[in-house]
Design an enzyme around this catalytic site. Structure first.
Site, PDB file in Angstrom:
ATOM      1  N   ARG A  99      42.056 -11.991 -65.540  1.00 26.76           N
ATOM      2  CA  ARG A  99      41.254 -10.975 -66.218  1.00 26.76           C
ATOM      3  C   ARG A  99      39.760 -11.257 -66.125  1.00 26.76           C
ATOM      4  O   ARG A  99      38.968 -10.338 -65.887  1.00 26.76           O
ATOM      5  CB  ARG A  99      41.692 -10.840 -67.681  1.00 26.76           C
ATOM      6  CG  ARG A  99      40.906  -9.829 -68.503  1.00 26.76           C
ATOM      7  CD  ARG A  99      40.638  -8.516 -67.781  1.00 26.76           C
ATOM      8  NE  ARG A  99      41.852  -7.907 -67.243  1.00 26.76           N
ATOM      9  CZ  ARG A  99      41.863  -6.955 -66.337  1.00 26.76           C
ATOM     10  NH1 ARG A  99      40.719  -6.519 -65.808  1.00 26.76           N
ATOM     11  NH2 ARG A  99      42.999  -6.443 -65.910  1.00 26.76           N
ATOM     12  N   LYS A 134      17.908  -3.524 -68.498  1.00 28.37           N
ATOM     13  CA  LYS A 134      18.972  -2.836 -69.238  1.00 28.37           C
ATOM     14  C   LYS A 134      20.330  -3.319 -68.735  1.00 28.37           C
ATOM     15  O   LYS A 134      21.090  -2.605 -68.089  1.00 28.37           O
ATOM     16  CB  LYS A 134      18.833  -1.325 -69.083  1.00 28.37           C
ATOM     17  CG  LYS A 134      17.515  -0.795 -69.652  1.00 28.37           C
ATOM     18  CD  LYS A 134      17.327   0.686 -69.356  1.00 28.37           C
ATOM     19  CE  LYS A 134      15.979   1.180 -69.876  1.00 28.37           C
ATOM     20  NZ  LYS A 134      15.726   2.596 -69.540  1.00 28.37           N
ATOM     21  N   LYS A 166       3.848  -2.536 -71.263  1.00 24.17           N
ATOM     22  CA  LYS A 166       4.425  -1.220 -71.502  1.00 24.17           C
ATOM     23  C   LYS A 166       3.620  -0.480 -72.562  1.00 24.17           C
ATOM     24  O   LYS A 166       2.652  -1.003 -73.121  1.00 24.17           O
ATOM     25  CB  LYS A 166       5.896  -1.365 -71.909  1.00 24.17           C
ATOM     26  CG  LYS A 166       6.761  -1.908 -70.762  1.00 24.17           C
ATOM     27  CD  LYS A 166       8.208  -2.032 -71.157  1.00 24.17           C
ATOM     28  CE  LYS A 166       8.881  -0.679 -71.322  1.00 24.17           C
ATOM     29  NZ  LYS A 166       9.000   0.049 -70.036  1.00 24.17           N
ATOM     30  N   GLU A 199       2.248   0.038 -67.439  1.00 20.01           N
ATOM     31  CA  GLU A 199       2.846   1.374 -67.530  1.00 20.01           C
ATOM     32  C   GLU A 199       1.784   2.380 -67.968  1.00 20.01           C
ATOM     33  O   GLU A 199       1.014   2.120 -68.895  1.00 20.01           O
ATOM     34  CB  GLU A 199       3.993   1.335 -68.550  1.00 20.01           C
ATOM     35  CG  GLU A 199       4.673   2.651 -68.800  1.00 20.01           C
ATOM     36  CD  GLU A 199       5.751   2.524 -69.870  1.00 20.01           C
ATOM     37  OE1 GLU A 199       6.860   2.080 -69.547  1.00 20.01           O
ATOM     38  OE2 GLU A 199       5.469   2.856 -71.038  1.00 20.01           O
ATOM     39  N   ASP A 221       5.324   6.379 -65.708  1.00 22.84           N
ATOM     40  CA  ASP A 221       6.453   6.557 -66.614  1.00 22.84           C
ATOM     41  C   ASP A 221       6.677   8.026 -66.946  1.00 22.84           C
ATOM     42  O   ASP A 221       5.806   8.688 -67.508  1.00 22.84           O
ATOM     43  CB  ASP A 221       6.221   5.759 -67.901  1.00 22.84           C
ATOM     44  CG  ASP A 221       7.404   5.819 -68.836  1.00 22.84           C
ATOM     45  OD1 ASP A 221       8.533   5.601 -68.375  1.00 22.84           O
ATOM     46  OD2 ASP A 221       7.203   6.096 -70.038  1.00 22.84           O
TER      47      ASP A 221
END
Length: 282
Positions: A99, A134, A166, A199, A221
């Site tokens: 697994r 992410k 950012k 950004e 962005d």
């Protein structure tokens, strides 16, 4: 800081602890400890194979006596019905590693397959596909390895290997100029040499960056395709450019044709479907 190898080792240890606990009682109750057998990895869906190297680490970590015969390597295109490898060893070991190996390989192969699809759509443009942070907690190194296997580029591994200013950093710092200046002061004080990306949300912020300088890459962005084209013309190769935010498989080619150097796609790791495969006795 832990190395990639050490992080992968910890992931494997934690995963076995999570799955087996105080023992695989199903296997232990019905399979003799000295019984030996073979299992084969059967591909059940077309795609790009990834995770063969890690599968070997899983098997060797659990039982170094297991023997793995590989027929298809990482990065190869596979078809339904292909046999990627055969493993010989104690049946108890084959069942207890099945697994974890499948979970890793299915996810990595799914990421590599999706990345390959995005990369193929950009052929001839010169634009490269980037991943993001992410990722699944604990699996980032493996997921980013899968992106590279699929032909993509790792944007940054974490918060430590690149500066990315950012929108929140800019706002909390009091603006673009303050953010860039503080960044350089910090890097000088720490003796660090890291690339700097910033950004921007609109043309006014682009102009502020162009006027001030001090960065390596500008991230556009959530710009529309039309505004991306205008932004690339305005920046005029003075800095690397990256498109980010809501870019899909339907629109990625349009953004690439605007002339950006990179397109980042969070979906490569946060919305991927695993590639179907199974590990069966043979």
């Amino acid at each position: 800081m832990l190395s990639v190898e050490e992080l992968n080792e910890r992931l494997i240890e934690l995963s076995f602890a999570e799955d087996i606990g105080d023992g695989d009682h199903t296997t232990l109750c019905c399979i003799p400890a000295d019984a030996v057998g073979k299992s084969q990895l059967i591909i059940k869906e077309d795609g790009i194979l990834a995770g063969v190297r890690v599968a070997r680490e899983v098997f060797m970590h659990f039982d170094p006596t297991m023997q793995m015969e590989v027929f298809i390597d990482d990065g190869a295109e596979v078809r339904k019905g292909d046999i990627a490898f055969v493993v010989t060893g104690k049946i108890q070991s084959l069942l207890q590693t099945e697994r974890l190996m499948l979970n890793i390989m299915q996810r990595m192969s799914g990421i590599a397959t999706m990345t390959h699809e995005y990369v193929s759509l950009l052929e001839g443009t010169g634009t490269r596909v980037l991943d993001t942070r992410k990722t699944t907690p604990g699996m980032r190194m493996l997921e980013k390895e899968a992106v590279k296997i699929g032909g993509g580029v790792n944007h940054r591994i974490g918060l430590f290997d690149m500066i990315l200013l950012k929108d929140n950093h800019v706002d909390f710092a009091g603006g673009i100029t303050n953010a860039i200046d503080r960044c350089h002061k910090y890097l000088d004080e720490k003796g660090l040499k890291l690339k700097i990306e910033i950004e921007v949300r609109n043309f006014d912020e682009i102009q502020q960056v162009l006027s001030h300088g001090g960065v390596d890459r500008i991230m556009l962005d959530n710009f529309s395709v039309e505004n991306t084209r205008k932004a690339v013309e305005l920046i005029d190769h003075r800095y690397e450019t990256e498109s980010s935010g809501g870019i899909t498989i339907e629109t990625i080619r349009d953004y690439a044709e605007c002339g950006v150097d990179y397109v980042s796609v969070g979906a490569l790791t946060h919305s991927v479907k695993g590639l179907d495969m199974s590990f069966k006795a043979c």
